[in-house]
Design an enzyme around this catalytic site. Structure first.
Site, PDB file in Angstrom:
ATOM      1  N   CYS A 154      46.467  50.165  29.748  1.00  0.00           N
ATOM      2  CA  CYS A 154      45.785  49.336  28.754  1.00  0.00           C
ATOM      3  C   CYS A 154      46.457  49.472  27.401  1.00  0.00           C
ATOM      4  O   CYS A 154      46.680  50.579  26.920  1.00  0.00           O
ATOM      5  CB  CYS A 154      44.342  49.770  28.593  1.00  0.00           C
ATOM      6  SG  CYS A 154      43.329  49.542  30.039  1.00  0.00           S
ATOM      7  N   GLU A 169      54.206  40.088  30.237  1.00  0.00           N
ATOM      8  CA  GLU A 169      54.126  41.057  31.319  1.00  0.00           C
ATOM      9  C   GLU A 169      52.841  40.892  32.108  1.00  0.00           C
ATOM     10  O   GLU A 169      51.828  40.423  31.591  1.00  0.00           O
ATOM     11  CB  GLU A 169      54.205  42.483  30.757  1.00  0.00           C
ATOM     12  CG  GLU A 169      55.593  42.790  30.217  1.00  0.00           C
ATOM     13  CD  GLU A 169      55.721  44.207  29.676  1.00  0.00           C
ATOM     14  OE1 GLU A 169      56.743  44.833  29.959  1.00  0.00           O
ATOM     15  OE2 GLU A 169      54.802  44.669  28.979  1.00  0.00           O
ATOM     16  N   CYS A 197      44.897  45.123  16.661  1.00  0.00           N
ATOM     17  CA  CYS A 197      44.114  46.353  16.811  1.00  0.00           C
ATOM     18  C   CYS A 197      45.053  47.538  16.576  1.00  0.00           C
ATOM     19  O   CYS A 197      46.191  47.544  17.049  1.00  0.00           O
ATOM     20  CB  CYS A 197      43.482  46.435  18.202  1.00  0.00           C
ATOM     21  SG  CYS A 197      42.331  45.082  18.544  1.00  0.00           S
ATOM     22  N   CYS A 240      46.911  49.316  19.649  1.00  0.00           N
ATOM     23  CA  CYS A 240      47.439  48.509  20.761  1.00  0.00           C
ATOM     24  C   CYS A 240      48.872  48.048  20.508  1.00  0.00           C
ATOM     25  O   CYS A 240      49.177  47.463  19.460  1.00  0.00           O
ATOM     26  CB  CYS A 240      46.537  47.296  20.976  1.00  0.00           C
ATOM     27  SG  CYS A 240      47.097  46.213  22.298  1.00  0.00           S
ATOM     28  N   GLU A 255      44.676  37.576  23.408  1.00  0.00           N
ATOM     29  CA  GLU A 255      43.217  37.483  23.342  1.00  0.00           C
ATOM     30  C   GLU A 255      42.807  36.194  24.069  1.00  0.00           C
ATOM     31  O   GLU A 255      43.022  35.085  23.557  1.00  0.00           O
ATOM     32  CB  GLU A 255      42.767  37.470  21.872  1.00  0.00           C
ATOM     33  CG  GLU A 255      41.323  37.085  21.632  1.00  0.00           C
ATOM     34  CD  GLU A 255      40.297  37.840  22.495  1.00  0.00           C
ATOM     35  OE1 GLU A 255      40.371  39.079  22.606  1.00  0.00           O
ATOM     36  OE2 GLU A 255      39.425  37.158  23.073  1.00  0.00           O
TER      37      GLU A 255
HETATM   38  N1  SAH Z   1      42.388  41.040  23.737  1.00  0.00           N
HETATM   39  C1  SAH Z   1      41.482  41.342  24.829  1.00  0.00           C
HETATM   40  C2  SAH Z   1      42.217  41.558  26.124  1.00  0.00           C
HETATM   41  C3  SAH Z   1      43.068  42.816  26.174  1.00  0.00           C
HETATM   42  S1  SAH Z   1      42.307  43.926  27.257  1.00  0.00           S
HETATM   43  C4  SAH Z   1      40.612  42.510  24.432  1.00  0.00           C
HETATM   44  O1  SAH Z   1      40.818  43.062  23.377  1.00  0.00           O
HETATM   45  O2  SAH Z   1      39.688  42.825  25.164  1.00  0.00           O
HETATM   46  C5  SAH Z   1      43.153  45.373  26.921  1.00  0.00           C
HETATM   47  C6  SAH Z   1      42.195  46.532  26.721  1.00  0.00           C
HETATM   48  O3  SAH Z   1      42.973  47.708  26.435  1.00  0.00           O
HETATM   49  C7  SAH Z   1      41.313  46.309  25.516  1.00  0.00           C
HETATM   50  O4  SAH Z   1      40.041  46.849  25.734  1.00  0.00           O
HETATM   51  C8  SAH Z   1      42.053  47.114  24.460  1.00  0.00           C
HETATM   52  O5  SAH Z   1      41.238  47.462  23.395  1.00  0.00           O
HETATM   53  C9  SAH Z   1      42.514  48.309  25.256  1.00  0.00           C
HETATM   54  N2  SAH Z   1      43.593  49.049  24.621  1.00  0.00           N
HETATM   55  C10 SAH Z   1      44.464  48.613  23.691  1.00  0.00           C
HETATM   56  N3  SAH Z   1      45.308  49.588  23.313  1.00  0.00           N
HETATM   57  C11 SAH Z   1      44.965  50.668  24.047  1.00  0.00           C
HETATM   58  C12 SAH Z   1      45.467  52.008  24.113  1.00  0.00           C
HETATM   59  N4  SAH Z   1      46.501  52.389  23.365  1.00  0.00           N
HETATM   60  N5  SAH Z   1      44.886  52.855  24.974  1.00  0.00           N
HETATM   61  C13 SAH Z   1      43.846  52.451  25.759  1.00  0.00           C
HETATM   62  N6  SAH Z   1      43.331  51.222  25.734  1.00  0.00           N
HETATM   63  C14 SAH Z   1      43.873  50.336  24.876  1.00  0.00           C
END
Ligand code: SAH
Length: 382
Positions: A367, A95, A144, A147, A191
Site C-alpha cells: 500500500c 502499476e 498524502c 504515500c 484517487e
Molecule cells: N486514493 C485512494 C486509493 C489508494 S488506496 C485512497 O486514498 O484510499 C491505497 C491505500 O494505501 C490508502 O489507504 C493509503 O492511505 C494507503 N497508504 C498510502 N501510503 C501508505 C504507506 N506508506 N504505508 C501503508 N499504507 C499506505
C-alpha cells in the site's frame, strides 16, 4: 505517435452494437466480442478466429485490443505477490498488483475438525482467490504525506479501458491455467473518486455477467474521502464495497498528513460513510495507516472508537490497521504491542479491527508504494 483508437474494453456494449450495425453485422457479435475481451487468451484481434477475417481487420482499425503494454513484471520473494509496470498509448506508465492465495474463508470453511487436506481440497474446488489491485490515475494529486504515489503529482486520469485492461492483463495469464481474477481492489495509483465516471464505467464492465462477471461483492473502491462522490456511489445501486482512508480521528492530525482533509474533515467523512452504510446496507472499511508517534496512541484509538460509535451500529464498520510501509515522510511503524493495543481498544468498543501488513514490500508493491519515474514515461511516447 500516440494511438488514438479507443480501447475495446472501455467501449460500451451500446457503442459497439451500433458500430457493428453500421457494418451490417448481427447484434449478437457485440456480446461475443465482449466475452472475448474478458476471457480470451488471444494476444490481438487476429487470435479471435471465430470472427470473420474482414471483421477482425475492421475491428483492429477501429479499436485497440489492449490499452496497456506490459514493460516489466516483478515477483515478490513471498512467492505470491506480483507487480507489473504497464505502459499506456501516450507513454505514461502505471502499476498494477496481483495478490493470489487460496480463498481464506473457503480454505477455512467447515468445522474446525475438518482435516486440513479436506479444507485445501474444498478451497481448490471452489477456485483460487486472485485479487488484483488496480490504478485509476497515472500519479495522484492528493499528496498524502506518507504515500509514494502522492509524490508524483497527477499525470492524468485513466480511461475506463485502461482501468479494465489492468484486470485483463492478469486475467489472460490466469485463464491459461484455469483460474480467473476473483477480487478487484481500486487501491493502486490515484484517487478513484477524482476520476469517478471512468472508474464506475470500469466497474460496470467488471461486474457484467457477459464480460468479466465478477461479483460486485468482491469489488472494493478505496477513497481518501471525497464526500460528494461517496454519496454518488451510494446512489448507484451497485452493491460494491467502500473503503475509506481515514488515518486519523481528529482534524488537526488528519490535515497534517492528508491535505484533502481541509476540504472534507473527519466528521464529514464519517457522516458520509454512515450514509453509505444506511443506503447500501453494506459494511464500510476504514483504512488506518499506523504512523509511530503520530496517530497510534491509546487515546487516539479511544477517540476513533468513539467517533465511529456515535454514528450508530459499530458492526457496520471494520478498521483495517496498516503498519506504515517505507515511503516518504520518514514515518516509522509503531512497536507491535502498540499496534495490537490500538486494535484491542477498537474491538473492546465492538468495532472489528485487524492489523494487516501489506505483502510484496520487497518489490515496492505494498500500500502506498506504487510510483513510477515520470521522466522515463515522458520520453517513451516521443
Ligand atoms: N486514493 C485512494 C486509493 C489508494 S488506496 C485512497 O486514498 O484510499 C491505497 C491505500 O494505501 C490508502 O489507504 C493509503 O492511505 C494507503 N497508504 C498510502 N501510503 C501508505 C504507506 N506508506 N504505508 C501503508 N499504507 C499506505
Amino acid at each position: 505517435m500516440t494511438d488514438e483508437r479507443p480501447a475495446i474494453s472501455g467501449t460500451s456494449e451500446r457503442v459497439l452494437t451500433s458500430w457493428l450495425r453500421d457494418r451490417g453485422e448481427p447484434a449478437y457479435r457485440a456480446k461475443q466480442i465482449r466475452r472475448h475481451v474478458a476471457r480470451s487468451q488471444a494476444a490481438d484481434w487476429d487470435g479471435l478466429t471465430d470472427l470473420p477475417k474482414a471483421l477482425r481487420t475492421d475491428l483492429a482499425e477501429a479499436f485497440r485490443w489492449s490499452a496497456v503494454r506490459p514493460v516489466i513484471e516483478e515477483a515478490s520473494a513471498d512467492g505470491e505477490t506480483r507487480k507489473v509496470l504497464l505502459e499506456l498509448h501516450d507513454g505514461h506508465r502505471i502499476e498494477s498488483v496481483l495478490m493470489p492465495h487460496l480463498g481464506r474463508a473457503r480454505a477455512g470453511g467447515g468445522s474446525l475438525l475438518t482435516p486440513t487436506h479436506e479444507r485445501v481440497r474444498r478451497a481448490q474446488r471452489a477456485g483460487a482467490r486472485n485479487a488484483v489491485c488496480i490504478s485509476t490515475q497515472a500519479g495522484c494529486p492528493m499528496a498524502c504525506a506518507f504515500c509514494a504515489t502522492g509524490e508524483m503529482g497527477l499525470i492524468r486520469d485513466l480511461t475506463a479501458g485502461e482501468i479494465v485492461d489492468q484486470v485483463r492483463h492478469w486475467q489472460t495469464e490466469l485463464i491459461s491455467r484455469g483460474e480467473r481474477v476473483s477480487h478487484v481492489v481500486y487501491m493502486g495509483m490515484g484517487e478513484p473518486f477524482n476520476n469517478y465516471e471512468a472508474t464506475l464505467e470500469s466497474v460496470r464492465t467488471l461486474v457484467d455477467p457477459e464480460a468479466f462477471g465478477i461479483s460486485p461483492r468482491r469489488i472494493t473502491i478505496s477513497t481518501c474521502g471525497i464526500v460528494p462522490k461517496i454519496d454518488a456511489l451510494a446512489a448507484e445501486g451497485l452493491p460494491i464495497n467502500l473503503a475509506v482512508s481515514l488515518h486519523a480521528a481528529d482534524d488537526r492530525t488528519r490535515t497534517a498528513i492528508m491535505p484533502v482533509n481541509r476540504k472534507w474533515g473527519v466528521d464529514e467523512v464519517l457522516d458520509a460513510s454512515a450514509r453509505y452504510v444506511e443506503r447500501t446496507k453494506r459494511r464500510v472499511t476504514f483504512e488506518y495507516v499506523l504512523l509511530g508517534g503520530v496517530n497510534d496512541s491509546a487515546e487516539t484509538a479511544a477517540a476513533l472508537a468513539k467517533q465511529i460509535a456515535t454514528r450508530g451500529r459499530t458492526s457496520a464498520y471494520h478498521v483495517n490497521l496498516i503498519p506504515v510501509n517505507p515511503g516518504p515522510g520518514g514515518f516509522t511503524r509503531p512497536p507491535e504491542a502498540r499496534m495490537e493495543r490500538f486494535a484491542e481498544i477498537l474491538r473492546e468498543a465492538g468495532i472489528a479491527a485487524t492489523v494487516r501488513i501489506s505483502k510484496g514490500q520487497d518489490i515496492l508493491a505494498g500500500c502506498g508504494q506504487l510510483k513510477v519515474p515520470e521522466g522515463k514515461a515522458a520520453s517513451v511516447g516521443a
